[in-house]
Each structure stands twice: as C-alpha cells, then as structure tokens.
Design an enzyme around this catalytic site. Sequence first.
Site, PDB file in Angstrom:
ATOM      1  N   LYS A  49       0.808  -1.555  -0.273  1.00  0.00           N
ATOM      2  CA  LYS A  49      -0.250  -0.039  -0.252  1.00  0.00           C
ATOM      3  C   LYS A  49       0.872   1.591   0.331  1.00  0.00           C
ATOM      4  CE  LYS A  49      -3.862  -2.587   2.052  1.00  0.00           C
ATOM      5  NZ  LYS A  49      -4.204  -2.935   3.854  1.00  0.00           N
ATOM      6  N   GLN A  93      -4.431  -1.853   9.344  1.00  0.00           N
ATOM      7  CA  GLN A  93      -4.669  -3.001   8.945  1.00  0.00           C
ATOM      8  C   GLN A  93      -4.501  -4.093   9.780  1.00  0.00           C
ATOM      9  OE1 GLN A  93      -3.248  -3.978   5.623  1.00  0.00           O
ATOM     10  NE2 GLN A  93      -4.046  -4.847   6.042  1.00  0.00           N
ATOM     11  N   ASP A 116     -11.932   2.250   4.264  1.00  0.00           N
ATOM     12  CA  ASP A 116     -11.675   1.254   3.994  1.00  0.00           C
ATOM     13  C   ASP A 116     -13.259   0.825   3.705  1.00  0.00           C
ATOM     14  OD1 ASP A 116      -9.461  -0.396   4.157  1.00  0.00           O
ATOM     15  OD2 ASP A 116      -9.853  -0.688   6.504  1.00  0.00           O
TER      16      ASP A 116
END
Length: 282
Positions: A49, A93, A116
């Site tokens: 990422k 994460q 997210d």
Amino acid sequence: MGVLINGKELAKKLRLNLKEKIEEEGLKPKLAVILLGNDEASKLYVKIKSKACNEVGVEFEEFNLSEDATENELLELIEKLNNDKSINGILVQYPFPKQIRLRKVAEQIAPEKDVDGFNPYNVGKLISGYDTFIPCTPYGIMKMFEEYKIDVEGKKAVIIGRSNIVGKPMASCLLNANATVTICHSKTKNIKDELLQADIIIAACGKKHFVKSDMVKEGAVIIDVGTNVDENGKVCGDVDFENVKDKASFITPSPGGVGPMTVAMLINNVVKACEEQANKAI
C-alpha cells in the site's frame, strides 16, 4: 477459456488516472495506516500500500503499535488522527490481535476519513444506495465489471462468504446495480445447487480451491477473492482455477486479480476523502 480479468493491469490504469487527477487538481492527499504487531503478511500488505501511494502521489504515514497494545491505546491513536487535519484517510491493517474488536475500530474512525468503508454510518449509506466510501474489495470488483462491460443487472449473483469486509458490502453493491443476490456461508445447505444457478460467482470464503468445476455452470462469471497457500507453498484462490477456467465466460486469477484492485480502490477512496474535505473547508 473465457476472458481473463487482469486486475493487475486495470489497477495500474486506475492508479495512473488518479496520479493525473492529483497533479491536475493540486491535491495533497494523505493516508495514515496503523499496524499492530509484527505479522509478516500484514507488514507485506502495508508495504504494498505504501509503494502504491508513493507512485500515485499520496503521502503515506505508518503508525506502529505492539501486538499486545490495548484496544483503548488504539482508539486513542485513531482519535488523534481523526483530529489531524493533514490526514485525509485512516486505515487499521487487518487482521487484528484478539483483544481488538473490528466493530470498535470501525466506529472510532471518523466517517469522512473512513477509506475502508467500515464505519456504520458509511455502511448504512451504502445499503441505502447513497454515495459513500465503498469497502475497497467490493468496489474493485464493481470496477472490474464496469471495465470489462459485464452487465450485472437482472443476473443471479452468488457470494460465498458473509464478512463485513467483503461478503455483505459486495451484496449491497450488487443489489444497488440491480442484480439478484444470494449469500452463501458455512451454514448454507446445498451450496453446490446455489452455485449451479449463478450467472456470477464471487468466492470469498478463504478455503483453497473450494469452487470446483462441477459447481459452475457454463458461461458463469467467476471472481476469486481468496488468498490461500497450497501444498506447494504457492498462493492460490478459493476457486480451482485450472479446472474452472474453461467453463467461465470471465474469470479472475489469484494472485493478480482482485488483490491489486483492492489497493487501487483504497487510493481512490483517499483521493475522494481529500477532495471532499477540501470542499467542506471552503
């Protein structure tokens, strides 16, 4: 064999478009990622990422907490980042250590920085068909359908897996696009019968080669979300790719299919957050 959906190439194209957008509009998007512990897979995902953000022009800042960090410590850090106006998006994460609850993390991240798409406010907007932050994996799959001109309207779509990260938001995305949706899970009876009726199969159950050739009808679209390791130590998906590919009209590989798209849509959401926050500040 049907058409191979090349997620790697499509993700590259989308990242290039985002890079141009950032440069043309003079945006300065920034993503904060929190990593808990030293899980090697999680560290690899964060590295991927970070690299993708740097390529596009999204500033990336990593925050590390120990494996045994308390939930309150994590929530306090998230609140600090919520109040930091230089940060547009916040991501923790996954997977988390056992003492950390996804629900509490999702609730803590400010909806406008929830890249997210897990905050209940954004989940509600997605279910209701409003513009919002769509969870990155389902969003990436919808982009694949769009790019490859796969019309889902009126089609029977079967999702294997009911997680809050993939299965449930995927169902909302497909319903919003007028597909007829069935979710199968560990308690579903006669999964094979459900799959044999499906025009579209989205496998997200985390079981290697779960979807076999005799579970798929001719011409079905097969999307493999799974990331597993086979007996030879190679990464493989939830679909028995070699034996299913000749029956599919479209199929994603694993790796190289959904994974790169998930990262691309994360960056897309960070850029979207940056734009919206800038407009709000005017």
